[in-house]
Design an enzyme around this catalytic site. Structure first.
Site, PDB file in Angstrom:
ATOM      1  N   HIS A   1      -3.450 -17.095   3.943  1.00  0.00           N
ATOM      2  CA  HIS A   1      -4.898 -17.037   4.207  1.00  0.00           C
ATOM      3  C   HIS A   1      -5.346 -18.446   4.566  1.00  0.00           C
ATOM      4  CE1 HIS A   1      -3.849 -14.021   1.108  1.00  0.00           C
ATOM      5  NE2 HIS A   1      -4.782 -13.262   1.637  1.00  0.00           N
TER       6      HIS A   1
ATOM      7  N   ARG B   1       2.626 -13.588  -4.827  1.00  0.00           N
ATOM      8  CA  ARG B   1       2.433 -13.336  -3.400  1.00  0.00           C
ATOM      9  C   ARG B   1       2.873 -14.499  -2.508  1.00  0.00           C
ATOM     10  NH1 ARG B   1      -3.567 -11.632  -2.507  1.00  0.00           N
ATOM     11  NH2 ARG B   1      -2.757 -10.978  -0.458  1.00  0.00           N
TER      12      ARG B   1
ATOM     13  N   ARG C   1       0.825  -1.216   0.000  1.00  0.00           N
ATOM     14  CA  ARG C   1       0.000   0.000   0.000  1.00  0.00           C
ATOM     15  C   ARG C   1       0.854   1.257   0.000  1.00  0.00           C
ATOM     16  NH1 ARG C   1      -3.944  -3.157  -1.698  1.00  0.00           N
ATOM     17  NH2 ARG C   1      -4.986  -4.362  -0.046  1.00  0.00           N
TER      18      ARG C   1
ATOM     19  N   ASP D   1     -10.406 -12.153   6.774  1.00  0.00           N
ATOM     20  CA  ASP D   1     -10.057 -11.419   5.563  1.00  0.00           C
ATOM     21  C   ASP D   1     -11.113 -10.328   5.404  1.00  0.00           C
ATOM     22  OD1 ASP D   1      -8.758 -10.677   3.244  1.00  0.00           O
ATOM     23  OD2 ASP D   1      -8.812 -12.667   2.335  1.00  0.00           O
TER      24      ASP D   1
ATOM     25  N   HIS E   1     -11.668 -12.219  -3.834  1.00  0.00           N
ATOM     26  CA  HIS E   1     -12.128 -10.836  -3.878  1.00  0.00           C
ATOM     27  C   HIS E   1     -13.386 -10.715  -4.723  1.00  0.00           C
ATOM     28  CE1 HIS E   1      -7.925 -10.214  -2.669  1.00  0.00           C
ATOM     29  NE2 HIS E   1      -8.347  -9.073  -2.136  1.00  0.00           N
TER      30      HIS E   1
END
Length: 406
Positions: free
Chosen positions: A236, A205, A137, A321, A248
């Site tokens: 996760h 990732r 981010r 999450d 997502h």
């Protein structure tokens, strides 16, 4: 009309009794503070009407289970003002920052200073997803450090030793700590069993395709963050590395692709005492799901496997999450999802609140959880259990006692 002697005083006493009763009923339904008095919380401007079914203590404990995103970058922005008030009065226990909150270094430091200065008995979690690679981010184009992806760290011969990886992540953690963050939602400990996975493998990732690669790299990530007094959340669970869809967007069914090896990184990290938190994924598998097509994040089976002594024996914080992801919103309202997740065993529910941008969303979630306690859908014991784990982790942050190990 005549009155018998003593009748008027009797009527007056009766009237006073009724008035006292009415006053008592009214007082029983006034707004209550949501911070425990012994922890120094002030009266809440966002307190909820708990009626006579939820005590101020339970209300305060519920607040610690909520982490929200918010709109705005500066102290005067409505979203920032609202979430600071909610942190101050204990309506929420933490925030998560996204690119919409992040400008340059000076702006971000000033924002986090405001968030952390909200007077409360417990320090708020100030969290971010800073993995490196595609998911960081804090971007280089805004003046922050650039960090390699987990794939590059885990599979590049010049970077893949645990000592070198820890040096990389020490720089990451130092930058986060200097800005005021105290939680990083990483590392990713998914084993890259499907390199074409659109959300893990394809985005670099995962540290690698075996737990022997993933586990030491994840330990390096956590060790480095602990040295900077930043809590981490491994993700996760029970494993997103084999999925063929992005949670997502929709529920990821891993029932035909998941492998036992995907639990190994959690086992190894827990045995080293390195697991602060585990993020529960929006993933479906009969072993981890209570019902068909119900994600692990809303299922007691998944939390039980993490907790049981014959499972992983994990007693740290379970974090959801993002509950605003497609896998959840396509089937559940935010309120229902929050109640289901906490009831199933999650300790902290995260809502990014990006598209909604509702400054009072934390209040809305808090009200939903209190209502669930009041009507019996959510037990006080479950809230107390979550609160105990959260307070323990926040206590480690306050005393800089997060563990380190190899």
């Amino acid at each position: 009309m005549s009155f018998r002697p003593g009748l008027v005083p009797s009527m007056a006493l009766a009237f006073l009794a009724v008035l006292c009763l009415a006053t008592h009923v009214l007082v029983a339904h006034v707004f209550v503070t949501v911070a425990l008095s012994k922890e120094g919380g002030g009266r809440s401007t966002h307190a909820i009407d708990a009626g006579d079914c939820a005590s101020a203590r339970v209300s305060a404990m519920i607040g610690q289970t909520i982490m929200v995103g918010f709109a705005g970058r500066r102290e005067q922005d409505p979203g920032v003002r609202a979430v600071v008030a909610q942190l101050r009065d204990g309506t929420v226990g933490g925030v998560i920052l996204f690119p919409n909150n992040i400008g340059d270094r000076a702006q971000l430091k000033a924002l986090i200073d405001v968030l952390r200065s909200a007077p409360s008995g417990l320090p708020p979690f100030i969290a971010v997803d800073q993995e490196g690679g595609a998911v960081q981010r804090l971007r280089a184009r805004r003046g922050f450090e650039w960090f390699p992806s987990a794939k590059l760290v885990g599979e590049n011969p010049s970077l893949d030793s645990q000592e070198i990886a820890e040096e990389i992540y020490a720089q990451m953690a130092a930058e986060l700590a200097g800005l005021g963050f105290n939680m990083n939602l990483g590392p990713v400990v998914d084993v890259n069993t499907n390199p074409n996975n659109p959300v893990i493998g394809a985005r670099g990732r995962s540290f690698g395709g075996t737990s022997d690669i993933v586990s030491p790299m994840a330990a390096a990530f956590i060790n480095a963050h602990h040295a900077a007094n930043i809590a981490t959340v491994a993700k996760h669970f029970p494993g997103h590395g084999s999925s063929v869809v992005d949670s997502h967007r929709t529920l990821a069914d891993i029932s035909q692709t998941w492998q036992e090896e995907e639990l190994d990184p959690y086992r190894r990290l827990m045995l080293q005492g390195l697991l602060d938190g585990v993020m529960m994924g929006h993933l479906y598998h009969p072993r981890f799901s209570d019902l068909e097509d119900l994600p692990a994040s809303l299922s007691a089976k998944a939390a039980a496997l993490l907790r049981r002594s014959d499972g992983l024996g994990f007693d740290g914080v379970i974090v959801s999450d993002d509950m605003d992801m497609g896998a959840i919103v396509e089937a559940f309202s935010p309120e229902e999802a929050a109640v289901r997740a906490i009831r199933a065993g999650t300790d902290i529910v995260i809502f990014s609140n990006i598209e909604r941008g509702d400054p009072d969303f934390g209040v809305r979630l808090h009200q939903a959880l209190v209502k669930a306690v009041c009507d019996g859908r959510l037990g006080e014991a479950r809230i107390e259990e979550a609160y105990r784990r959260i307070v323990r982790l926040k206590g480690q942050l306050k005393t800089s006692t997060l563990p380190r190990a190899w």
